[in-house]
Design an enzyme around this catalytic site. Structure first.
Site, short mmCIF file in Angstrom:
data_model
loop_
_atom_site.label_atom_id
_atom_site.label_comp_id
_atom_site.label_asym_id
_atom_site.label_seq_id
_atom_site.Cartn_x
_atom_site.Cartn_y
_atom_site.Cartn_z
N SER A 18 25.86 -7.54 -9.53
CA SER A 18 24.69 -6.68 -9.62
C SER A 18 23.44 -7.50 -9.85
O SER A 18 23.48 -8.57 -10.46
CB SER A 18 24.89 -5.74 -10.82
OG SER A 18 23.69 -5.11 -11.18
N PHE A 27 21.49 -4.42 -5.31
CA PHE A 27 20.29 -3.84 -5.92
C PHE A 27 20.60 -2.35 -6.16
O PHE A 27 21.68 -2.06 -6.65
CB PHE A 27 19.05 -4.21 -5.09
CG PHE A 27 18.67 -5.65 -5.39
CD1 PHE A 27 19.50 -6.71 -5.01
CD2 PHE A 27 17.56 -5.93 -6.17
CE1 PHE A 27 19.21 -8.02 -5.38
CE2 PHE A 27 17.26 -7.25 -6.54
CZ PHE A 27 18.08 -8.28 -6.15
N TYR A 50 27.68 -4.29 -20.27
CA TYR A 50 27.98 -4.07 -18.85
C TYR A 50 27.44 -5.24 -18.01
O TYR A 50 28.15 -5.85 -17.23
CB TYR A 50 27.38 -2.74 -18.35
CG TYR A 50 27.15 -2.74 -16.86
CD1 TYR A 50 28.22 -2.57 -15.98
CD2 TYR A 50 25.88 -2.97 -16.31
CE1 TYR A 50 28.04 -2.63 -14.60
CE2 TYR A 50 25.68 -3.03 -14.95
CZ TYR A 50 26.76 -2.86 -14.10
OH TYR A 50 26.56 -2.94 -12.74
N LYS A 72 29.31 -8.61 -15.68
CA LYS A 72 29.05 -9.08 -14.31
C LYS A 72 28.78 -10.59 -14.30
O LYS A 72 29.27 -11.32 -13.45
CB LYS A 72 27.87 -8.31 -13.69
CG LYS A 72 28.16 -6.84 -13.45
CD LYS A 72 29.26 -6.62 -12.41
CE LYS A 72 29.71 -5.19 -12.31
NZ LYS A 72 30.90 -5.00 -11.47
C1 UD1 Z 1 20.84 0.67 -13.78
C2 UD1 Z 1 21.32 -0.36 -14.74
C3 UD1 Z 1 21.87 -1.54 -13.99
C4 UD1 Z 1 23.02 -1.09 -13.10
C5 UD1 Z 1 22.54 0.03 -12.19
C6 UD1 Z 1 23.74 0.59 -11.47
C7 UD1 Z 1 19.88 -0.10 -16.70
C8 UD1 Z 1 18.83 -0.74 -17.54
N1 UD1 Z 1 20.24 -0.77 -15.62
O1 UD1 Z 1 19.82 0.10 -12.99
O2 UD1 Z 1 22.35 -2.50 -14.88
O3 UD1 Z 1 23.50 -2.15 -12.33
O4 UD1 Z 1 21.93 1.07 -12.95
O5 UD1 Z 1 23.32 1.52 -10.52
O6 UD1 Z 1 20.37 0.96 -17.02
N2 UD1 Z 1 14.57 6.69 -13.80
C9 UD1 Z 1 13.74 7.73 -14.16
N3 UD1 Z 1 14.30 8.92 -14.53
C10 UD1 Z 1 15.66 9.11 -14.55
C11 UD1 Z 1 16.50 8.05 -14.17
C12 UD1 Z 1 15.93 6.84 -13.82
O7 UD1 Z 1 12.51 7.60 -14.16
O8 UD1 Z 1 16.09 10.22 -14.91
C13 UD1 Z 1 13.99 5.41 -13.40
C14 UD1 Z 1 14.36 4.27 -14.32
O9 UD1 Z 1 13.47 4.19 -15.39
C15 UD1 Z 1 14.27 3.09 -13.38
C16 UD1 Z 1 14.62 3.67 -12.01
O10 UD1 Z 1 14.48 5.07 -12.13
O11 UD1 Z 1 12.96 2.62 -13.35
C17 UD1 Z 1 16.02 3.35 -11.58
O12 UD1 Z 1 16.89 3.68 -12.64
P1 UD1 Z 1 18.48 3.66 -12.49
O13 UD1 Z 1 18.89 4.48 -11.32
O14 UD1 Z 1 19.05 4.02 -13.82
O15 UD1 Z 1 18.83 2.18 -12.10
P2 UD1 Z 1 18.45 0.79 -12.79
O16 UD1 Z 1 17.78 0.98 -14.08
O17 UD1 Z 1 17.71 0.01 -11.80
#
Ligand code: UD1
Length: 335
Positions: free
Chosen positions: A125, A179, A150, A154
């Protein structure tokens, strides 16, 4: 036809990879304990591919089950998806994560050695990069201390693979650093199926649009990014799945023991608000969302430099963010 064992093959990325393997003329053998997936995915896979697929329900660290599989099928490579991936839960139950994510890799390596299986593609990841100073990130960008157990699993698994390949001539391994996987099979027959409240953005978006969740909260709009919301590299799951097929093909061409890592992303960053706007535009749906406070531990911005995978694996993404948002929604409405 070559048999490829896919652990976690009923899950989101695993199931799409099973489809792409069949398309490429390979035979996926699926093992999944269904702890975060559903058995009905198998029937869907058979509908999509028009083939009957081999499925074993069980834990991929269960050596007697692995031996049973190997005695029934000549396995030529493994794609190891099966892992726990809830970041929040991993901070509460770190041992569960270390045990499962590292234990299963160790069991598979031991199995590979015993059965002389040479090739492994491992699901890593972009979490290993933390918040990088320079963007986009290349595979040479230094990894950082993990933000969660987690993420640490990795990193540790990548390190184990490096050591393992050094001491086992003939073993060939690629770690793919994903990603943000989004989208679904364009048929809408398979997709991401989070159990309980989704933690990831896109499932939350589609469930909100479907009325399952009342409101989406955007975690912060005051970051140093074009519109203040976080930036990610959203990769369509079909493209991501295809990267595994390319990785296996490339491993097959290597003469000696081999280890390498590749970023799998689009090479483009999009903000959370861009994702929301794109979803609304391509699907003609209005999303109920509000701006909330920042989520603890969030990476502000990250996207991939994909030069290496483009040139070495000859892999290119073919789906756009629009396609991803259309396919994610199509999958949600078909649910
Ligand atoms: C997250 C994990 C990452 C993992 C990946 C798997 C964290 C910090 N990181 O990545 O380690 O490999 O998932 O898919 O948890 N967001 C909102 N509202 C929501 C949900 C998300 O605004 O209800 C935003 C988050 O703040 C972030 C973006 O959407 O900026 C993506 O979030 P998310 O889908 O959880 O993925 P990652 O944080 O990139």
């Amino acid at each position: 036809m070559k048999n490829i064992l896919i652990t976690g093959g009923a899950g989101f990325i695993g199931s799409h990879t099973a489809v792409q393997l069949v398309e490429a003329g390979l035979n996926p053998i699926i093992i999944d304990d269904l702890s975060n997936s559903h058995e009905k995915v198998l029937a869907r896979l058979e509908e999509i591919t028009g083939k009957s697929l081999v499925f074993y329900k069980g834990d991929c660290s269960d050596r007697s089950l692995l031996d049973e599989i190997a005695s029934a099928h000549d396995i030529s490579g493994i794609i190891h998806f099966a892992a726990f991936k809830a970041v929040g839960e991993s901070t509460e139950k770190p041992l569960k994560y270390y045990q499962n994510n590292i234990g299963s890799l160790l069991a598979l390596l031991d199995f590979m050695k015993a059965k002389q299986i040479k090739d492994l593609v491992f699901s890593s990841s972009c979490t290993v990069y933390g918040q990088p100073e320079i963007l986009p990130v290349t595979e040479k960008t230094p990894r950082q201390e993990a933000e969660s157990p987690y993420g640490n699993t990795k990193k540790i698994c990548e390190d184990i693979l490096v050591d393992y390949v050094k001491s086992h001539p003939g073993i060939r391994v690629i770690s793919l650093r994903y990603f943000n996987p989004v989208g679904a099979h364009p048929s809408g027959k398979i997709g991401e199926l989070p159990i309980g409240t989704p933690a990831n953005l896109v499932p939350f978006v589609t469930q909100t649009a479907a009325g399952i969740r009342e409101k989406l909260t955007v975690f912060g709009d005051d970051y140093d990014t074009p519109d203040g919301s976080c930036v990610r590299d959203f990769i369509h799951v079909m493209d991501l799945a295809d990267a595994h097929v390319k990785a296996l093909g490339y491993l097959g061409e290597q003469q000696v023991d081999f280890y390498d890592v590749f970023n799998v992303g689009t090479g483009k960053g999009n903000t959370v608000l861009e994702v929301i706007r794109t979803f609304e535009r391509v699907n003609g749906v209005k999303l109920n969302f509000e701006i909330g406070s920042r989520r603890a531990g969030d990476i502000v911005k990250i996207w991939a430099d994909t030069t290496k995978i483009n040139s070495v694996l000859k892999w290119q993404p073919s789906f756009s963010l629009e396609d991803s948002m259309r396919d994610s929604w199509n999958w949600q409405i078909k649910l």
